[in-house]
Scaffold this active site. Structure first.
Site, mmCIF file in Angstrom:
data_model
loop_
_atom_site.group_PDB
_atom_site.id
_atom_site.type_symbol
_atom_site.label_atom_id
_atom_site.label_comp_id
_atom_site.label_asym_id
_atom_site.label_seq_id
_atom_site.Cartn_x
_atom_site.Cartn_y
_atom_site.Cartn_z
ATOM 1 N N ASP A 192 38.381 47.975 43.087
ATOM 2 C CA ASP A 192 37.043 48.771 43.072
ATOM 3 C C ASP A 192 36.872 49.501 44.640
ATOM 4 O OD1 ASP A 192 36.968 46.716 45.180
ATOM 5 O OD2 ASP A 192 35.072 46.033 44.636
ATOM 6 N N CYS A 248 38.211 40.541 61.975
ATOM 7 C CA CYS A 248 39.159 40.558 60.674
ATOM 8 C C CYS A 248 40.633 39.875 60.915
ATOM 9 C CB CYS A 248 39.678 42.184 60.594
ATOM 10 S SG CYS A 248 40.591 42.526 59.294
ATOM 11 N N GLU A 250 30.634 40.162 36.860
ATOM 12 C CA GLU A 250 31.080 41.408 37.070
ATOM 13 C C GLU A 250 30.488 42.682 36.582
ATOM 14 O OE1 GLU A 250 33.382 41.757 39.109
ATOM 15 O OE2 GLU A 250 33.767 39.410 39.680
ATOM 16 N N TYR A 260 38.761 47.975 36.294
ATOM 17 C CA TYR A 260 38.400 46.965 37.430
ATOM 18 C C TYR A 260 37.877 45.570 36.781
ATOM 19 C CZ TYR A 260 35.639 44.083 40.241
ATOM 20 O OH TYR A 260 34.898 43.152 40.774
#
Length: 420
Positions: free
Chosen positions: A153, A217, A52, A135
Site C-alpha cells: 500500500d 526507527c 482491510e 493490496y
DNA sequence: TAGGCGTGGGG
DNA sequence: TCCCCAAGCCT
C-alpha cells in the site's frame, strides 16, 4: 531530485545482508511496538477482510468505531450476505468511498454463493471477490492465512522507497508491481502476516510522510534515504489534480398538511457519486452565475439566486416549490469535486403566488397536465414531482434520518437546520 | 492508463 | 486557511 551521475552514500552491507537486516529488525520492532487494534484480536478472515476494506484510504482512528459497529451488526459473512443494502450503507455512513460497502456486500454474497459461506484461502479466489484488489488480496492472504503474498500500500511504497532509495513514481501502477517483487523477497519464512503488518505499522508510526521520526526507527542505521539526507524527498509521487468547483443550490422543502414537520429527500442513482445514498434536493447552477453570486453575500443576492433555483427546480426536476429563506452556505470537498452549496428553505405557503407568475406557471401547468392528471389545482399545500422521478422522493421526519444513509454534507446541513 | 470515488486530521 | 494526505479499487 535525482541527478545524473550523482553518487549516493550506500550501506556497506551487500544486498542479501541488507535485506536480512531489514526483515529481522523490522519484525522484532513490530512484535514489541504493535498497536492493540480490534481487528488484531484474532485471525478470522472475515474480520480481516472487513477491516482491510475499511482501512483503504482511511486512518486507523477513523476506522475503529466503524469496525466495531459493523462487526456487531454483521458478525459473520452470512449475516452480511443476507442484509439489506441500505442497512449496510447506513453502517458505512460518514466513512466515505461508499462503493467499498456495496462491493463488500457483493463480496459476501459471492462467498455464500460460490465458496460455501467460507472466506476462501486461495489467492486467486480471494482476488476474485468484488472490491478486493492486489493490496487487499495480499493483506487477507498474509494476515489471515500467513501466506507469503505481498501487501503493498502507500505505507509500504513510502517505507521501501526510502530505505532502498527507490526513485520510481509511486503513483504509477508499474512501480507498485516492482515494489511487490521487492516486498516478497523480504518476507521471512513463515512470518508473512506479521512482517506485512510491520511494514505498514512502521509507515504509520515512524516512517510517516511529513515528519518521519527517524531516531526511533529500527532500521535507521542502513536506511539509504537517511544516509543521504533525503527522507523528506521520498517517495516520489506526481501530484493529484485539484478538484473542480461546482456551485449548487440546495432546498429544504418543508411539508404542510399531512406532511407537516417533515422534509423532502430523494435517493441518488444506483451508480456514480454517492450511489444509492439519500440527499436533499439540489441542482448544479450555471457556472458564471453560480460563481458570481456566491461571491456576493448570501443575503444581498438572495432574491436572484433563489428565483433562479426555483425556476430550475421546476424545469429540470419538476419540483413545484419555491425557495425563499436563505439558511446557510456550506462547502464539501470530495477527492475530485468541490461543492460550494447555498441552502434555502422552500416556503410552500407562498408557492401559489409563485405559480401564478410568468414562465414558472407555464412549466408547472404543462407538468401537471402531462404526468399528474389527478393533481388538484393549486400548489399551496402539496408538492408535485414528475411521475418518473416520484419513486426517488420521500417525506421524512427527523427520526427517519436514523434509518436512511446520507452523505456527510447533508447530515451537517440537517443538523444545523434542526438545531434552530 | 487515468479519472472517478469521501472524509477528517495534521502541519 | 490551505494543502496534503490515508492500510485502493473499478472502469
Amino acid at each position: 531530485m535525482f541527478k545524473e551521475n550523482e553518487v549516493y552514500i550506500g550501506s556497506p552491507l551487500d544486498e542479501q545482508s541488507l535485506k536480512q537486516f531489514y526483515s529481522k529488525e523490522l519484525l522484532h520492532w513490530y512484535r514489541a511496538q504493535k498497536r492493540s487494534l480490534p481487528w488484531r484480536e484474532n485471525k478470522d478472515p472475515y474480520r480481516i477482510w472487513v477491516s482491510e476494506i475499511m482501512l483503504q484510504q482511511t486512518k486507523v482512528d477513523t476506522v475503529i468505531p466503524y469496525f466495531q459497529r459493523f462487526m456487531e451488526r454483521f458478525p459473520t459473512v452470512q449475516q452480511l450476505a443476507v442484509a439489506e443494502e441500505e442497512e449496510v450503507l447506513k453502517c458505512w455512513e460518514g466513512l466515505g468511498y461508499y462503493s467499498r460497502a456495496r462491493n463488500l456486500h457483493t463480496g459476501a454474497k459471492m462467498v455464500v454463493e460460490h465458496f460455501g459461506g467460507v472466506v476462501p484461502n486461495d489467492k486467486t479466489e480471494v482476488a476474485s471477490l468484488k472490491g478486493v484488489g492486489p493490496y487487499t488480496t495480499g493483506a487477507i492472504m498474509s494476515i489471515a492465512f500467513n501466506e507469503p503474498v505481498p501487501a503493498v500500500d502507500g505505507n509500504v511504497m513510502r517505507v521501501l522507497s526510502r530505505f532502498f532509495l527507490l526513485q520510481d513514481d509511486i503513483a504509477k501502477q508499474k512501480t507498485r508491481v516492482s515494489i511487490e517483487h521487492l516486498a516478497v523477497s523480504l518476507i521471512p519464512e513463515g512470518e508473512a502476516g506479521d512482517f506485512n503488518q510491520a511494514l505498514m505499522e512502521l509507515g504509520a508510526l515512524v516512517c510517516t510522510p511529513k515528519a518521519p521520526v527517524c531516531l526511533t526507527c529500527p532500521v535507521m542505521e542502513h536506511c539509504a534515504a537517511r544516509l543521504n539526507g533525503m527522507e523528506l524527498q521520498l517517495p516520489i509521487k506526481t501530484k493529484a489534480k485539484p478538484p473542480r468547483s461546482e456551485w449548487r443550490g440546495v432546498v429544504i422543502v418543508e411539508g404542510s398538511g399531512e406532511q407537516t414537520g417533515k422534509i423532502l429527500v430523494r435517493q441518488r442513482p444506483e451508480t456514480g457519486l454517492l450511489a444509492q445514498m439519500w440527499e436533499l434536493p439540489h441542482l448544479l447552477l450555471p457556472e458564471e452565475k453560480g460563481k458570481q453570486w456566491f461571491q456576493e453575500t448570501a443575503t444581498k443576492k438572495e432574491p436572484q439566486l433563489a428565483r433562479l433555483l426555483g425556476e430550475m427546480l421546476v424545469e429540470e426536476q419538476q419540483l413545484i416549490i419555491r425557495p425563499t429563506q436563505w439558511l446557510m452556505d456550506i462547502d464539501h470537498i470530495f477527492s475530485h469535486i468541490h461543492w460550494k452549496m447555498r441552502v434555502y428553505i422552500a416556503d410552500t405557503s407562498t408557492a401559489n403566488d409563485w405559480m401564478q407568475s410568468d414562465r414558472v406557471a407555464e412549466t408547472a401547468n404543462s407538468i401537471a397536465e402531462e404526468s399528474l392528471p389527478d393533481q388538484q389545482s393549486g400548489y399551496t399545500t402539496s408538492i408535485t414531482v414528475k411521475e418518473e422521478l416520484a419513486d426517488m422522493y420521500r417525506w421524512i421526519g427527523k427520526q427517519d434520518l436514523e434509518q436512511l444513509p446520507f452523505p456527510n454534507v447533508f447530515v451537517r446541513i440537517l443538523q444545523q437546520y434542526w438545531s434552530e
